[in-house]
Design a protein around this motif. Structure first.
Motif, PDB file in Angstrom:
ATOM      1  N   PRO A 181      -1.197   0.584 -10.687  1.00 27.69           N
ATOM      2  CA  PRO A 181      -2.560  -0.001 -11.213  1.00 27.69           C
ATOM      3  C   PRO A 181      -3.551  -0.592 -10.133  1.00 27.69           C
ATOM      4  N   VAL A 182      -4.478  -0.723 -10.314  1.00 25.80           N
ATOM      5  CA  VAL A 182      -5.202  -1.301  -9.163  1.00 25.80           C
ATOM      6  C   VAL A 182      -6.116  -2.097  -9.800  1.00 25.80           C
ATOM      7  N   THR A 183      -6.736  -3.176  -8.934  1.00 27.22           N
ATOM      8  CA  THR A 183      -6.834  -4.116  -9.644  1.00 27.22           C
ATOM      9  C   THR A 183      -8.959  -3.995  -9.315  1.00 27.22           C
TER      10      THR A 183
ATOM     11  N   LEU B 212      -9.392   2.417  -2.952  1.00 28.98           N
ATOM     12  CA  LEU B 212     -10.011   3.032  -2.029  1.00 28.98           C
ATOM     13  C   LEU B 212      -9.741   3.056  -0.600  1.00 28.98           C
ATOM     14  N   GLN B 213      -9.213   1.690  -0.494  1.00 29.94           N
ATOM     15  CA  GLN B 213      -8.235   0.775   0.630  1.00 29.94           C
ATOM     16  C   GLN B 213      -7.019   1.937   0.866  1.00 29.94           C
ATOM     17  N   GLN B 214      -6.599   2.365  -0.494  1.00 25.00           N
ATOM     18  CA  GLN B 214      -5.321   2.430  -0.483  1.00 25.00           C
ATOM     19  C   GLN B 214      -5.441   4.013  -0.001  1.00 25.00           C
ATOM     20  N   VAL B 215      -5.694   4.661  -0.301  1.00 21.71           N
ATOM     21  CA  VAL B 215      -6.601   6.572  -0.188  1.00 21.71           C
ATOM     22  C   VAL B 215      -6.432   6.238   1.552  1.00 21.71           C
ATOM     23  N   VAL B 216      -7.226   5.207   2.007  1.00 19.87           N
ATOM     24  CA  VAL B 216      -7.460   5.732   3.550  1.00 19.87           C
ATOM     25  C   VAL B 216      -7.001   5.211   4.527  1.00 19.87           C
ATOM     26  N   THR B 217      -6.460   4.174   4.085  1.00 17.24           N
ATOM     27  CA  THR B 217      -5.081   3.557   4.855  1.00 17.24           C
ATOM     28  C   THR B 217      -3.309   4.313   4.463  1.00 17.24           C
TER      29      THR B 217
ATOM     30  N   ALA C 265       0.640  -1.186  -0.095  1.00 18.27           N
ATOM     31  CA  ALA C 265       0.249  -0.001  -0.053  1.00 18.27           C
ATOM     32  C   ALA C 265       1.193   0.856  -0.062  1.00 18.27           C
ATOM     33  N   LEU C 266       1.720   1.301   0.599  1.00 15.10           N
ATOM     34  CA  LEU C 266       2.887   2.143   1.070  1.00 15.10           C
ATOM     35  C   LEU C 266       3.283   2.437  -0.640  1.00 15.10           C
ATOM     36  N   THR C 267       3.802   1.652  -1.014  1.00 14.15           N
ATOM     37  CA  THR C 267       4.869   2.025  -2.882  1.00 14.15           C
ATOM     38  C   THR C 267       3.773   1.851  -3.659  1.00 14.15           C
TER      39      THR C 267
END
Length: 232
Positions: A183-185, A191-196, A176-178
């Motif tokens: 691309p996202v699946t 959204l999970q990446q943005v929120v966390t 997530a940090l890198t």
């Protein structure tokens, strides 16, 4: 599966074979290939499955590698999944290492990038032989995973078309940090990446503080040892 005679590569081959795949193992050592073939064949789910072994060094002449792909296609049909596990980590200080590495989506080729943790493989054992003390101590802050666990997760993510494949909470946080421009699946994943991101960055700072402390302690120990040698 390149590097399919041992470690994660072999375990990925076994995992795919359990799901009915036809396998082509590619590695340099012919004896290890034949031994891996026997192990993999123990997991067949039908009599039609085949394990093809090809001994070749994929780091050398590209024509040899191309011939390997042709042989596999002639005997087993089109390649549905290519698993690159050949190679090993070269451990050492950055200044001591020698300098000795592409859009595919239009061709309907999708990539899964795996972030395997420290895994109990022959390659990891070899890596530890030259690993600096600082790196070894940092590595020891987490447990060593079984190659079967890692292989199962990689195959699952590859089949699902996930760009990232990670194991455990640390692996998920790292991916997530890198993520950057990766691309996202799915929208959910994005959204999970943005929120966390903020939370994971905060946790990562504590990790970095711990790692810096380890490096400082090793540096102080090294300086003490050098001073002792000078006065001796």
């Amino acid at each position: 599966v390149t590097g399919g005679s041992s470690g994660i590569g072999k375990c990925i081959a076994i995992e795919c074979y359990k799901q009915g795949a036809f396998i082509t193992l590619v590695a340099r050592n012919e004896d290890k290939l034949l031994q891996a073939k026997k192990e993999i064949e123990m997991h067949s789910i039908n009599d039609k499955q085949v394990v093809l072994c090809i001994s070749v060094d994929v780091s050398q002449d590209y024509n040899q590698v191309e011939n390997v792909i042709k042989q596999a296609q002639e005997k087993l049909g089109p390649v549905d999944m290519l698993v690159n596990c050949a190679g090993m980590a070269v451990s050492g200080k950055f200044e001591d290492l020698e300098v000795s590495t592409f859009e595919v989506k239009p061709y309907n080729v999708y990539i899964t990038v795996a972030y395997p943790p420290d895994t109990d493989t022959p390659g990891f054992a070899e890596e530890n032989r030259t690993k600096p003390l600082e790196t070894r101590l940092i590595s020891e802050t987490t447990s060593v995973c079984k190659p079967e666990q890692v292989a199962k997760q990689i195959v699952k993510d590859a089949i699902q078309g996930n760009f990232n494949s990670s194991l455990g909470s640390d692996g998920y946080m790292l991916s997530a940090l890198t993520c950057g421009m990766a691309p996202v699946t799915s929208i959910t994943e994005g959204l999970q990446q943005v929120v966390t991101m903020g939370l994971f960055r905060t946790i990562a700072l504590f990790y970095l503080g711990s790692f810096d402390s380890i490096v400082r302690r090793c540096m102080m120990q090294r300086e003490k040892s050098e001073n002792a040698d000078k006065t001796a």
